[in-house]
Design a protein around this motif. Structure first.
Motif, PDB file in Angstrom:
ATOM      1  N   LEU A 142      -8.550  -7.107   8.213  1.00  0.00           N
ATOM      2  CA  LEU A 142      -9.719  -6.489   7.595  1.00  0.00           C
ATOM      3  C   LEU A 142     -10.651  -5.864   8.640  1.00  0.00           C
ATOM      4  O   LEU A 142     -11.322  -4.873   8.362  1.00  0.00           O
ATOM      5  CB  LEU A 142     -10.475  -7.515   6.753  1.00  0.00           C
ATOM      6  CG  LEU A 142      -9.687  -8.116   5.578  1.00  0.00           C
ATOM      7  CD1 LEU A 142     -10.558  -9.085   4.788  1.00  0.00           C
ATOM      8  CD2 LEU A 142      -9.147  -7.020   4.661  1.00  0.00           C
ATOM      9  N   LYS A 143     -10.677  -6.426   9.836  1.00  0.00           N
ATOM     10  CA  LYS A 143     -11.492  -5.842  10.902  1.00  0.00           C
ATOM     11  C   LYS A 143     -10.925  -4.515  11.381  1.00  0.00           C
ATOM     12  O   LYS A 143     -11.651  -3.665  11.897  1.00  0.00           O
ATOM     13  CB  LYS A 143     -11.585  -6.809  12.087  1.00  0.00           C
ATOM     14  CG  LYS A 143     -12.574  -7.943  11.890  1.00  0.00           C
ATOM     15  CD  LYS A 143     -12.647  -8.820  13.133  1.00  0.00           C
ATOM     16  CE  LYS A 143     -13.669  -9.934  12.963  1.00  0.00           C
ATOM     17  NZ  LYS A 143     -13.723 -10.828  14.152  1.00  0.00           N
ATOM     18  N   SER A 144      -9.630  -4.312  11.207  1.00  0.00           N
ATOM     19  CA  SER A 144      -8.985  -3.095  11.697  1.00  0.00           C
ATOM     20  C   SER A 144      -9.403  -1.856  10.913  1.00  0.00           C
ATOM     21  O   SER A 144      -9.298  -0.732  11.401  1.00  0.00           O
ATOM     22  CB  SER A 144      -7.462  -3.241  11.633  1.00  0.00           C
ATOM     23  OG  SER A 144      -7.002  -3.197  10.285  1.00  0.00           O
ATOM     24  N   ASP A 145      -9.877  -2.066   9.668  1.00  0.00           N
ATOM     25  CA  ASP A 145     -10.256  -0.945   8.811  1.00  0.00           C
ATOM     26  C   ASP A 145     -11.292  -1.443   7.816  1.00  0.00           C
ATOM     27  O   ASP A 145     -10.981  -2.268   6.951  1.00  0.00           O
ATOM     28  CB  ASP A 145      -9.021  -0.395   8.089  1.00  0.00           C
ATOM     29  CG  ASP A 145      -9.326   0.845   7.242  1.00  0.00           C
ATOM     30  OD1 ASP A 145     -10.515   1.141   7.019  1.00  0.00           O
ATOM     31  OD2 ASP A 145      -8.366   1.501   6.805  1.00  0.00           O
ATOM     32  N   SER A 146     -12.516  -0.936   7.912  1.00  0.00           N
ATOM     33  CA  SER A 146     -13.596  -1.424   7.052  1.00  0.00           C
ATOM     34  C   SER A 146     -13.363  -1.114   5.575  1.00  0.00           C
ATOM     35  O   SER A 146     -13.963  -1.733   4.697  1.00  0.00           O
ATOM     36  CB  SER A 146     -14.936  -0.810   7.487  1.00  0.00           C
ATOM     37  OG  SER A 146     -14.890   0.606   7.394  1.00  0.00           O
ATOM     38  N   ALA A 147     -12.485  -0.141   5.282  1.00  0.00           N
ATOM     39  CA  ALA A 147     -12.205   0.213   3.889  1.00  0.00           C
ATOM     40  C   ALA A 147     -11.098  -0.652   3.290  1.00  0.00           C
ATOM     41  O   ALA A 147     -10.835  -0.595   2.094  1.00  0.00           O
ATOM     42  CB  ALA A 147     -11.817   1.685   3.788  1.00  0.00           C
ATOM     43  N   LEU A 148     -10.449  -1.456   4.106  1.00  0.00           N
ATOM     44  CA  LEU A 148      -9.317  -2.268   3.660  1.00  0.00           C
ATOM     45  C   LEU A 148      -9.810  -3.512   2.934  1.00  0.00           C
ATOM     46  O   LEU A 148     -10.823  -4.097   3.299  1.00  0.00           O
ATOM     47  CB  LEU A 148      -8.490  -2.668   4.878  1.00  0.00           C
ATOM     48  CG  LEU A 148      -7.022  -3.040   4.690  1.00  0.00           C
ATOM     49  CD1 LEU A 148      -6.258  -1.886   4.064  1.00  0.00           C
ATOM     50  CD2 LEU A 148      -6.424  -3.408   6.044  1.00  0.00           C
ATOM     51  N   THR A 149      -9.101  -3.921   1.884  1.00  0.00           N
ATOM     52  CA  THR A 149      -9.440  -5.131   1.145  1.00  0.00           C
ATOM     53  C   THR A 149      -8.291  -6.130   1.213  1.00  0.00           C
ATOM     54  O   THR A 149      -7.150  -5.772   1.511  1.00  0.00           O
ATOM     55  CB  THR A 149      -9.742  -4.826  -0.331  1.00  0.00           C
ATOM     56  OG1 THR A 149      -8.517  -4.410  -0.977  1.00  0.00           O
ATOM     57  CG2 THR A 149     -10.790  -3.729  -0.468  1.00  0.00           C
ATOM     58  N   SER A 150      -8.600  -7.385   0.911  1.00  0.00           N
ATOM     59  CA  SER A 150      -7.554  -8.415   0.922  1.00  0.00           C
ATOM     60  C   SER A 150      -6.472  -8.113  -0.111  1.00  0.00           C
ATOM     61  O   SER A 150      -5.290  -8.401   0.111  1.00  0.00           O
ATOM     62  CB  SER A 150      -8.170  -9.790   0.657  1.00  0.00           C
ATOM     63  OG  SER A 150      -8.819  -9.828  -0.604  1.00  0.00           O
ATOM     64  N   LYS A 151      -6.865  -7.511  -1.234  1.00  0.00           N
ATOM     65  CA  LYS A 151      -5.876  -7.151  -2.256  1.00  0.00           C
ATOM     66  C   LYS A 151      -4.890  -6.122  -1.728  1.00  0.00           C
ATOM     67  O   LYS A 151      -3.680  -6.211  -1.966  1.00  0.00           O
ATOM     68  CB  LYS A 151      -6.570  -6.597  -3.501  1.00  0.00           C
ATOM     69  CG  LYS A 151      -7.019  -7.656  -4.494  1.00  0.00           C
ATOM     70  CD  LYS A 151      -7.442  -7.005  -5.802  1.00  0.00           C
ATOM     71  CE  LYS A 151      -7.742  -8.051  -6.861  1.00  0.00           C
ATOM     72  NZ  LYS A 151      -8.046  -7.439  -8.167  1.00  0.00           N
ATOM     73  N   GLN A 152      -5.410  -5.118  -1.018  1.00  0.00           N
ATOM     74  CA  GLN A 152      -4.533  -4.076  -0.500  1.00  0.00           C
ATOM     75  C   GLN A 152      -3.537  -4.635   0.507  1.00  0.00           C
ATOM     76  O   GLN A 152      -2.395  -4.189   0.574  1.00  0.00           O
ATOM     77  CB  GLN A 152      -5.377  -2.970   0.147  1.00  0.00           C
ATOM     78  CG  GLN A 152      -6.173  -2.162  -0.853  1.00  0.00           C
ATOM     79  CD  GLN A 152      -7.133  -1.201  -0.188  1.00  0.00           C
ATOM     80  OE1 GLN A 152      -7.648  -1.464   0.890  1.00  0.00           O
ATOM     81  NE2 GLN A 152      -7.379  -0.065  -0.820  1.00  0.00           N
ATOM     82  N   VAL A 153      -3.968  -5.604   1.288  1.00  0.00           N
ATOM     83  CA  VAL A 153      -3.080  -6.203   2.282  1.00  0.00           C
ATOM     84  C   VAL A 153      -2.045  -7.110   1.630  1.00  0.00           C
ATOM     85  O   VAL A 153      -0.862  -7.077   1.963  1.00  0.00           O
ATOM     86  CB  VAL A 153      -3.892  -7.012   3.323  1.00  0.00           C
ATOM     87  CG1 VAL A 153      -2.957  -7.706   4.312  1.00  0.00           C
ATOM     88  CG2 VAL A 153      -4.853  -6.106   4.068  1.00  0.00           C
ATOM     89  N   LEU A 154      -2.486  -7.917   0.662  1.00  0.00           N
ATOM     90  CA  LEU A 154      -1.648  -9.012   0.169  1.00  0.00           C
ATOM     91  C   LEU A 154      -0.888  -8.755  -1.129  1.00  0.00           C
ATOM     92  O   LEU A 154       0.232  -9.251  -1.289  1.00  0.00           O
ATOM     93  CB  LEU A 154      -2.526 -10.254  -0.023  1.00  0.00           C
ATOM     94  CG  LEU A 154      -2.844 -11.036   1.247  1.00  0.00           C
ATOM     95  CD1 LEU A 154      -4.024 -11.963   1.026  1.00  0.00           C
ATOM     96  CD2 LEU A 154      -1.620 -11.825   1.680  1.00  0.00           C
ATOM     97  N   GLN A 155      -1.480  -8.040  -2.074  1.00  0.00           N
ATOM     98  CA  GLN A 155      -0.859  -7.937  -3.399  1.00  0.00           C
ATOM     99  C   GLN A 155       0.586  -7.446  -3.374  1.00  0.00           C
ATOM    100  O   GLN A 155       1.458  -8.060  -4.002  1.00  0.00           O
ATOM    101  CB  GLN A 155      -1.701  -7.067  -4.318  1.00  0.00           C
ATOM    102  CG  GLN A 155      -2.745  -7.845  -5.098  1.00  0.00           C
ATOM    103  CD  GLN A 155      -3.384  -7.007  -6.186  1.00  0.00           C
ATOM    104  OE1 GLN A 155      -3.430  -5.782  -6.108  1.00  0.00           O
ATOM    105  NE2 GLN A 155      -3.898  -7.654  -7.201  1.00  0.00           N
ATOM    106  N   PRO A 156       0.894  -6.325  -2.696  1.00  0.00           N
ATOM    107  CA  PRO A 156       2.289  -5.865  -2.720  1.00  0.00           C
ATOM    108  C   PRO A 156       3.258  -6.912  -2.155  1.00  0.00           C
ATOM    109  O   PRO A 156       4.355  -7.087  -2.676  1.00  0.00           O
ATOM    110  CB  PRO A 156       2.261  -4.603  -1.843  1.00  0.00           C
ATOM    111  CG  PRO A 156       0.842  -4.157  -1.867  1.00  0.00           C
ATOM    112  CD  PRO A 156       0.030  -5.413  -1.926  1.00  0.00           C
TER     113      PRO A 156
END
Length: 205
Positions: A142-156
């Motif tokens: 999440l620190k790598s991109d302020s627009a990134l969310t936990s859902k975007q990282v994990l859901q897929p």
């Protein structure tokens, strides 16, 4: 795909403060067809608690429909819908004229998000010590991109069937875990450590 449209007596989009009907349309081989109707209406004199209760009851009746169209929607209602994962559209006219356009935009957005999320998961979710095991430092992701969310990282990743265990380091557990992990038949164990970080394990039972 299903899309809910709030319509007046003439079948045109209506404001949520009018009396009307929620008409659920489904994309079928024969085209867009109405498959369900739900009576609905709000009054200007309703308090926020009453409005919220009416909206939550209505959303429960939508049965998985994630897109909702009305002619006018105010800020408070937008927040309620957004919190329930409903995509709102403010459009006017006959639904037959805009349903295909909504479908095209929604499907295109989904494809773009899946591509971006797949790349994100591959970047931050690393193989563990054994087959089917993985690990993720969600704090760094999440620190790598302020627009990134936990859902975007994990859901897929969580929707995949080829993992048995995912170890996560995070500042706090995402709130959406409570709702979505049981639906995916995944279990969660978590512990807060003295360093202030949360160490969690998502696994298949």
């Amino acid at each position: 795909m299903k899309i809910a449209v709030f319509v007046d007596t003439e079948g045109k989009t209506a404001s949520l403060y009018q009396q009307g009907t929620i008409r659920v349309y489904e994309s079928l081989p024969s085209g867009w067809q109405p498959v369900r109707e739900i009576p609905f209406g709000l009054r200007e004199d309703m308090g926020l608690a009453e409005i919220r209760a009416h909206i939550l009851a209505m959303l429960a009746d939508l049965d998985g429909c994630r897109h909702f169209v009305a002619r006018a929607i105010n800020g408070a209602m937008l927040s309620y819908f957004d919190g329930m994962g409903i995509v709102m559209w403010k459009l006017t006219g006959d639904p037959v004229g805009f349903l295909p356009r909504i479908q095209h935009i929604a499907l295109d957005k989904t494809r773009q998000e899946q591509t971006a999320q797949g790349a994100t998961a591959a970047t931050f979710i690393k193989p563990g010590d054994a087959a089917g095991e993985y690990r993720l430092n969600l704090i760094d992701a999440l620190k790598s991109d302020s627009a990134l969310t936990s859902k975007q990282v994990l859901q897929p990743f969580l929707r995949r069937s080829d993992f048995t265990r995912l170890e996560i380091v995070c500042d706090h557990l995402p709130k959406w875990f409570d709702r979505e992990l049981p639906a995916l038949e995944l279990t969660l164990a978590a512990e807060k450590k003295p360093d202030g970080r949360c160490y969690a394990v998502i696994s298949r039972p």
